[in-house]
Design a protein around this motif. Structure first.
Motif, PDB file in Angstrom:
ATOM      1  N   ARG A  43       5.305  -0.185  -3.201  1.00  0.00           N
ATOM      2  CA  ARG A  43       4.301  -0.008  -2.367  1.00  0.00           C
ATOM      3  C   ARG A  43       3.492  -1.005  -1.969  1.00  0.00           C
ATOM      4  O   ARG A  43       2.659  -0.914  -0.756  1.00  0.00           O
ATOM      5  N   ARG A  45       4.352  -4.364  -1.456  1.00  0.00           N
ATOM      6  CA  ARG A  45       4.844  -5.478  -0.751  1.00  0.00           C
ATOM      7  C   ARG A  45       4.853  -5.611   0.760  1.00  0.00           C
ATOM      8  O   ARG A  45       4.480  -6.932   1.313  1.00  0.00           O
ATOM      9  N   ASN A  46       4.814  -4.440   1.619  1.00  0.00           N
ATOM     10  CA  ASN A  46       4.837  -4.461   3.143  1.00  0.00           C
ATOM     11  C   ASN A  46       4.162  -3.420   3.592  1.00  0.00           C
ATOM     12  O   ASN A  46       4.002  -2.417   2.785  1.00  0.00           O
ATOM     13  N   ARG A  47       4.015  -3.140   4.864  1.00  0.00           N
ATOM     14  CA  ARG A  47       3.697  -2.196   5.525  1.00  0.00           C
ATOM     15  C   ARG A  47       4.789  -0.999   5.405  1.00  0.00           C
ATOM     16  O   ARG A  47       4.462   0.163   5.646  1.00  0.00           O
ATOM     17  N   HIS A  48       6.181  -1.077   4.816  1.00  0.00           N
ATOM     18  CA  HIS A  48       7.043  -0.185   4.631  1.00  0.00           C
ATOM     19  C   HIS A  48       7.002   0.311   3.215  1.00  0.00           C
ATOM     20  O   HIS A  48       8.066   0.808   2.587  1.00  0.00           O
ATOM     21  N   GLY A  49       5.989  -0.245   2.554  1.00  0.00           N
ATOM     22  CA  GLY A  49       5.777   0.115   0.852  1.00  0.00           C
ATOM     23  C   GLY A  49       6.099   1.782   0.539  1.00  0.00           C
ATOM     24  O   GLY A  49       6.876   1.769  -0.314  1.00  0.00           O
ATOM     25  N   HIS A  50       5.462   2.487   1.317  1.00  0.00           N
ATOM     26  CA  HIS A  50       5.817   4.041   0.901  1.00  0.00           C
ATOM     27  C   HIS A  50       6.968   4.512   1.166  1.00  0.00           C
ATOM     28  O   HIS A  50       7.666   5.014   0.398  1.00  0.00           O
ATOM     29  N   ARG A  51       7.812   4.025   2.041  1.00  0.00           N
ATOM     30  CA  ARG A  51       8.823   4.274   2.482  1.00  0.00           C
ATOM     31  C   ARG A  51       9.949   3.636   1.222  1.00  0.00           C
ATOM     32  O   ARG A  51      10.645   4.421   0.899  1.00  0.00           O
ATOM     33  N   ASP A  52       9.837   2.520   1.039  1.00  0.00           N
ATOM     34  CA  ASP A  52      10.657   1.806   0.115  1.00  0.00           C
ATOM     35  C   ASP A  52      10.728   2.425  -1.467  1.00  0.00           C
ATOM     36  O   ASP A  52      11.361   2.560  -2.012  1.00  0.00           O
ATOM     37  N   THR A  54       9.614   5.609  -1.962  1.00  0.00           N
ATOM     38  CA  THR A  54      10.194   7.001  -1.920  1.00  0.00           C
ATOM     39  C   THR A  54      11.884   6.898  -1.973  1.00  0.00           C
ATOM     40  O   THR A  54      12.441   7.572  -2.721  1.00  0.00           O
TER      41      THR A  54
END
Length: 94
Positions: A43, A45-52, A54
């Motif tokens: 969560r 680490r980057n702008r896609h943290g929520h996706r990762d 999940t």
């Protein structure tokens, strides 16, 4: 303390190393706490943290391999029943 040996290459091969079960005291899976820590780090680490995060939790909860996760389609998810129907890699049950 983990013993390290130099990585010498002979004929393009790496010398024998200790088996993973010796490194992890016989455990071959991550604990629930380790999964939570992994998701928390994802969560942040980057702008896609929520996706990762999940994706990590879905794989953990459903026992999916990475290839099974990325192969999921919306039609395989039943939100009403809370189930996934997918094709299992390596002939597993799904």
């Amino acid at each position: 303390m983990v013993e390290h040996t130099p990585s010498l290459s002979l004929n393009g091969t790496v010398p024998n190393r200790r088996a993973n079960d010796r490194l992890r005291a016989g455990r071959k899976h991550l604990t629930e706490r380790e999964i939570e820590q992994l998701a928390d780090m994802a969560r942040k680490r980057n702008r896609h943290g929520h996706r990762d995060a999940t994706a990590i939790l879905v794989c953990f909860q459903h026992g999916l391999r990475a290839s099974e996760l990325v192969g999921l389609e919306w039609t395989q998810i039943d939100f009403t029943r809370g189930t996934l129907t997918g094709r299992r890699a390596k002939g597993g049950d799904g």
